[in-house]
Design an enzyme around this catalytic site. Structure first.
Site, PDB file in Angstrom:
ATOM      1  N   VAL A 119       0.844  -1.117  -0.104  1.00 51.88           N
ATOM      2  CA  VAL A 119      -0.025  -0.145   0.185  1.00 51.88           C
ATOM      3  C   VAL A 119       0.867   1.120   0.071  1.00 51.88           C
ATOM      4  O   VAL A 119       0.547   2.286  -0.701  1.00 51.88           O
ATOM      5  CB  VAL A 119      -1.044   0.126   1.196  1.00 51.88           C
ATOM      6  N   SER A 148       7.095 -10.035  -6.386  1.00 55.03           N
ATOM      7  CA  SER A 148       6.257 -10.663  -7.321  1.00 55.03           C
ATOM      8  C   SER A 148       5.554  -9.827  -8.359  1.00 55.03           C
ATOM      9  O   SER A 148       4.931  -8.722  -7.800  1.00 55.03           O
ATOM     10  CB  SER A 148       5.036 -11.457  -6.447  1.00 55.03           C
ATOM     11  N   VAL A 185       9.894  -1.244   1.458  1.00 51.21           N
ATOM     12  CA  VAL A 185       9.525  -2.693   1.702  1.00 51.21           C
ATOM     13  C   VAL A 185       9.717  -2.785   3.237  1.00 51.21           C
ATOM     14  O   VAL A 185       9.969  -1.967   3.689  1.00 51.21           O
ATOM     15  CB  VAL A 185      10.494  -3.819   1.125  1.00 51.21           C
ATOM     16  N   SER A 224       6.372   9.998   6.813  1.00 50.42           N
ATOM     17  CA  SER A 224       5.101   9.884   7.882  1.00 50.42           C
ATOM     18  C   SER A 224       4.046  10.575   7.228  1.00 50.42           C
ATOM     19  O   SER A 224       3.977  11.268   6.183  1.00 50.42           O
ATOM     20  CB  SER A 224       5.680  10.675   8.985  1.00 50.42           C
ATOM     21  N   LYS A 260      12.957  10.348  12.054  1.00 55.42           N
ATOM     22  CA  LYS A 260      11.707   9.939  12.038  1.00 55.42           C
ATOM     23  C   LYS A 260      11.138   9.047  13.199  1.00 55.42           C
ATOM     24  O   LYS A 260      10.200   8.606  13.575  1.00 55.42           O
ATOM     25  CB  LYS A 260      11.676   8.921  10.566  1.00 55.42           C
ATOM     26  N   HIS A 262      10.172  11.270  15.786  1.00 56.64           N
ATOM     27  CA  HIS A 262       8.576  11.435  15.292  1.00 56.64           C
ATOM     28  C   HIS A 262       7.859  10.537  15.854  1.00 56.64           C
ATOM     29  O   HIS A 262       6.641  10.660  16.473  1.00 56.64           O
ATOM     30  CB  HIS A 262       8.696  11.566  13.808  1.00 56.64           C
ATOM     31  N   ASN A 263       8.066   9.077  15.696  1.00 57.76           N
ATOM     32  CA  ASN A 263       7.135   8.071  16.191  1.00 57.76           C
ATOM     33  C   ASN A 263       7.087   7.823  17.783  1.00 57.76           C
ATOM     34  O   ASN A 263       5.960   7.809  18.188  1.00 57.76           O
ATOM     35  CB  ASN A 263       7.832   6.883  15.497  1.00 57.76           C
ATOM     36  N   GLU A 292       4.736  10.285  18.474  1.00 55.32           N
ATOM     37  CA  GLU A 292       3.457   9.771  18.307  1.00 55.32           C
ATOM     38  C   GLU A 292       2.936   9.009  19.341  1.00 55.32           C
ATOM     39  O   GLU A 292       1.907   9.007  19.580  1.00 55.32           O
ATOM     40  CB  GLU A 292       3.707   9.183  16.679  1.00 55.32           C
ATOM     41  N   ARG A 295       1.691   0.513  26.395  1.00 51.34           N
ATOM     42  CA  ARG A 295       1.038  -0.631  25.378  1.00 51.34           C
ATOM     43  C   ARG A 295       1.556  -1.781  25.789  1.00 51.34           C
ATOM     44  O   ARG A 295       0.692  -2.845  25.710  1.00 51.34           O
ATOM     45  CB  ARG A 295       1.831  -0.209  23.923  1.00 51.34           C
TER      46      ARG A 295
HETATM   47  C1  6PG Z   1       3.778   7.318  10.467  1.00 50.54           C
HETATM   48  C2  6PG Z   1       3.604   6.217  11.181  1.00 50.54           C
HETATM   49  C3  6PG Z   1       4.251   4.931  10.622  1.00 50.54           C
HETATM   50  C4  6PG Z   1       4.108   4.026  11.689  1.00 50.54           C
HETATM   51  C5  6PG Z   1       2.770   3.484  12.487  1.00 50.54           C
HETATM   52  C6  6PG Z   1       2.792   2.222  13.124  1.00 50.54           C
HETATM   53  O1  6PG Z   1       4.596   8.374  10.513  1.00 50.54           O
HETATM   54  O2  6PG Z   1       3.147   7.335   9.202  1.00 50.54           O
HETATM   55  O3  6PG Z   1       4.541   6.608  12.305  1.00 50.54           O
HETATM   56  O4  6PG Z   1       5.265   4.998  10.103  1.00 50.54           O
HETATM   57  O5  6PG Z   1       4.491   2.671  11.231  1.00 50.54           O
HETATM   58  O6  6PG Z   1       2.145   4.554  13.247  1.00 50.54           O
HETATM   59  O7  6PG Z   1       3.387   2.236  14.363  1.00 50.54           O
HETATM   60  P1  6PG Z   1       3.075   1.381  15.469  1.00 50.54           P
HETATM   61  O8  6PG Z   1       2.758  -0.076  14.795  1.00 50.54           O
HETATM   62  O9  6PG Z   1       4.311   0.976  16.381  1.00 50.54           O
HETATM   63  O10 6PG Z   1       1.967   1.851  16.215  1.00 50.54           O
END
Ligand code: 6PG
Length: 479
Positions: free
Chosen positions: A12, A35, A74, A128, A182, A185-186, A189, A287
Site C-alpha cells: 500500500v 512478485s 519494503v 510519515s 523519523k 517522530h514516532n 506519536e 502499550r
Molecule cells: C507514520 C507512522 C508509521 C508507523 C505506524 C505504526 O509516521 O506514518 O509513524 O510510520 O509505522 O504509526 O506504528 P506502530 O505499529 O508501532 O503503532
C-alpha cells in the site's frame, strides 16, 4: 521514454507513493515488485499514472534515466538489505538508492557506509503520514549526502505535504539522520496517542459521558491550541458505532495495543544517550502492559480505592484534563527534541531543530497547530536549551500546571492509570527543582562502592571513610 524515478515494493505505502510521484508534473515513474502480480495490479488499476513496469531488477535499472533514483518501500529489516543488494548490482556510481521504510537509524548508518563503497548514494528517508499521506503528501525526513539531496530534493519537494506554503521535507543530515528523526517522530506519536487515551479514559470514567459525547469534546478541542491530526481522528474513532452490535466501536475493540517497534527504539536510544524521555517511555510501556492479558486477569481483583470516584464539576474537570493534556504534550515534544539534540551530537549531524518542527507541521501523524509555536521558539533562539523555557511555552505551562496537578491527583485517587500525565508532571517538577535527592543517591553510592561525590562548596572529588572514622578524603574520580 524512461523514468526519472522508480519505486521498489508495491504494497500500500509503495503503491501510493508511486501514484503520488506519477501525479506530479514532470515525473515518470518506474515500478518494480518482487512478485509481478502486484506490479500488474497497480499498473492496470492506474493507467492514468503512466507507470513503466519492470519484471526484473535489470529491466528496472534500464528503465531509469541517470543518475538513477529509486525509492525502496519494503518492510524494514532483512527485506531491505536484500533489495539494496539487488539494486547495487544493477545501479552505477552516482545513482541514488532511497530507503523510505521505517528503518532503524543504525541500520541506515551501516547501509550508507556499505553502499557508498560502490560509489552509489544511499539515502535513508523517514516518510510519515500513513497510506493517505503517501498518496497525497507525506512529511519526509531524508538523510544521506548533500550530493544525493541535490537530485532528490526537488523530487521529494514535489510530493511532500505543504504547510504554510512550505513543503514538509528538508535534508535532515548525513547518513542515518533522517531515520533518526523519523524514529523520534514516532516516539512523540506514541506519547501523543497515550496522552489522548488517558484524557479520554479520565473523562469517561470521571463523568460517565458516552464515547459519542467525548467525541464532541475532542472535536471542540480541535478548534483550539490542541488542534492536530491525532485529536481530529480521535473524535472520529470515538464516534464510530459497531455495525454488528450497535455499540460504540471503541468498546468492541480488544484493549491490547500493538506496536511495531519504533517507539521502543526511541526509548532504547534515549537510554543509551542518557536522555530522559519519560513520557515517551511510559507510552511504550503502557502499550506493553495492555498486551499482557494473563497478568491483567490475575491482577484484576487487587484492591483499589475504597471510595467510589466522583467528579463534582464535570465541565471543570474536562477543562482541567484539556490543560493537563496540553502541558503533557509540551513535555513529550520537549523530550523528543532533547533526544534529537543528543543524537545529533553523538552522531555528528547538523540538525536544525526549527527545520524539523517545520516539516512536522504537515503530512505526518503528529502534525499539529502547536508545531508553529515550536518553530517560532527555535527561530527566535536556535540555541534554546529547553523548549519548556521559551516564552510561549513558559506561559502555556503557567496556565496549565495547576489543572495538570489536579488531574494527576484525581487519577491517583480514582485509581485510573495515567502514566503519561503523571510521569510528565514528575519530569516537569524534576527539572524545576532547586535541589534533587540525587545528592542522597550520591551519598549511598559512595557508602557502598566508594563511587565518590562532588561538593556544592568547592571543587574536587571526595569520598567519606564510611567504615572508618567517617572523615572525608579527597579522592580520584572512579569511572
Ligand atoms: C507514520 C507512522 C508509521 C508507523 C505506524 C505504526 O509516521 O506514518 O509513524 O510510520 O509505522 O504509526 O506504528 P506502530 O505499529 O508501532 O503503532
Amino acid at each position: 521514454t524512461k523514468a526519472n524515478i522508480g519505486v521498489v515494493g508495491l504494497a500500500v505505502m509503495g503503491s501510493n507513493l508511486a501514484r503520488n510521484l506519477a501525479s506530479r508534473e514532470g515525473n515518470t515513474v518506474a515500478v518494480f515488485n518482487r512478485s509481478y502480480e502486484k506490479t500488474e495490479t497497480l499498473t492496470s488499476e492506474h493507467p492514468e499514472a503512466g507507470f513503466i513496469p519492470a519484471t526484473t531488477y535489470a529491466e528496472f535499472a534500464e528503465s531509469l534515466t541517470t543518475p538513477r533514483t529509486a525509492i525502496i518501500m519494503v518492510q524494514a529489516g532483512r527485506g531491505t538489505d536484500a533489495v539494496i543488494d539487488e539494486l547495487t548490482k544493477v545501479f552505477e556510481p552516482g545513482d541514488i538508492i532511497v530507503d523510505g521504510g521505517n528503518a532503524l537509524f543504525t541500520d541506515t548508518i551501516r547501509r550508507e557506509k556499505a553502499v557508498r563503497e560502490t560509489g552509489i548514494n544511499f539515502v535513508g528517508a523517514g516518510i510519515s503520514g500513513g497510506e493517505e499521506g503517501a498518496l497525497n503528501g507525506p512529511s519526509i525526513m531524508p538523510g544521506g549526502s548533500a550530493e544525493a539531496w541535490e537530485t532528490l530534493g526537488p523530487i521529494l519537494k514535489s510530493i511532500a505535504a505543504v504547510a504554510e506554503g512550505e513543503p514538509c521535507v528538508t535534508h535532515v543530515g548525513t547518513d542515518g539522520a533522517g531515520h533518526f528523526v523519523k524514529m523520534i517522530h514516532n516516539g512523540i506519536e506514541y506519547a501523543d496517542m497515550q496522552l489522548i487515551a488517558e484524557a479520554y479514559d479520565l473523562i469517561r470514567r470521571g463523568t460517565n459521558k458516552s464515547p459519542a459525547e467525548i467525541a464532541d469534546i475532542f472535536a471542540e478541542w480541535n478548534k483550539g491550541e490542541l488542534e492536530s491530526y491525532l485529536i481530529e481522528i480521535t473524535a472520529e474513532v470515538l464516534r464510530q458505532v459497531d455495525a454488528e452490535t450497535g455499540n460504540p466501536l471503541v468498546d468492541v475493540i480488544l484493549d491490547q495495543a500493538g506496536a511495531k517497534g519504533t517507539g521502543a527504539w526511541t526509548v532504547q536510544t534515549a537510554l543509551d544517550l542518557g536522555i530522559p524521555v519519560s513520557g515517551i517511555a511510559e507510552a511504550v510501556f503502557a502499550r506493553s502492559l495492555s498486551s499482557k492479558p494473563a497478568q491483567r486477569a490475575a491482577s484484576s481483583d487487587l484492591p483499589g480505592p475504597s471510595e467510589a470516584w466522583t467528579v463534582n464539576d464535570p465541565d471543570g474537570f474536562v477543562e482541567d484534563v484539556r490543560r493537563a493534556l496540553y502541558a503533557s504534550k509540551i513535555i513529550a515534544y520537549s523530550q523528543g527534541f532533547d533526544e534529537i539534540v543528543a543524537g545529533a551530537e553523538q552522531y555528528g549531524w547538523d540538525i536544525k531543530k526549527g527545520d524539523i518542527a517545520k516539516i512536522w507541521r504537515g503530512g505526518c501523524i503528529i502534525r499539529a497547530q502547536f508545531l508553529n509555536r515550536i518553530t517560532e521558539a527555535y527561530d527566535e533562539n536556535p540555541g534554546l536549551v529547553a523548549l519548556l523555557t521559551a516564552p510561549y511555552f513558559r506561559e502555556a505551562l503557567e496556565g496549565t500546571q495547576e489543572a495538570w496537578r489536579r488531574v494527576v491527583i484525581a487519577a491517583a485517587q480514582g485509581g485510573i492509570p495515567s502514566p503519561a500525565f503523571s510521569s510528565s508532571l514528575a519530569y516537569y517538577d524534576g527539572l524545576r527543582a532547586d535541589r534533587l535527592p540525587a545528592a542522597l543517591i550520591q551519598g549511598q553510592r559512595d557508602f557502598f562502592g566508594a563511587h565518590t561525590y562532588k561538593r556544592v562548596d568547592r571543587d574536587g572529588t571526595f569520598h567519606t571513610l564510611w567504615s572508618g572514622d567517617r572523615s572525608e578524603i579527597e579522592a580520584v574520580a572512579s569511572h
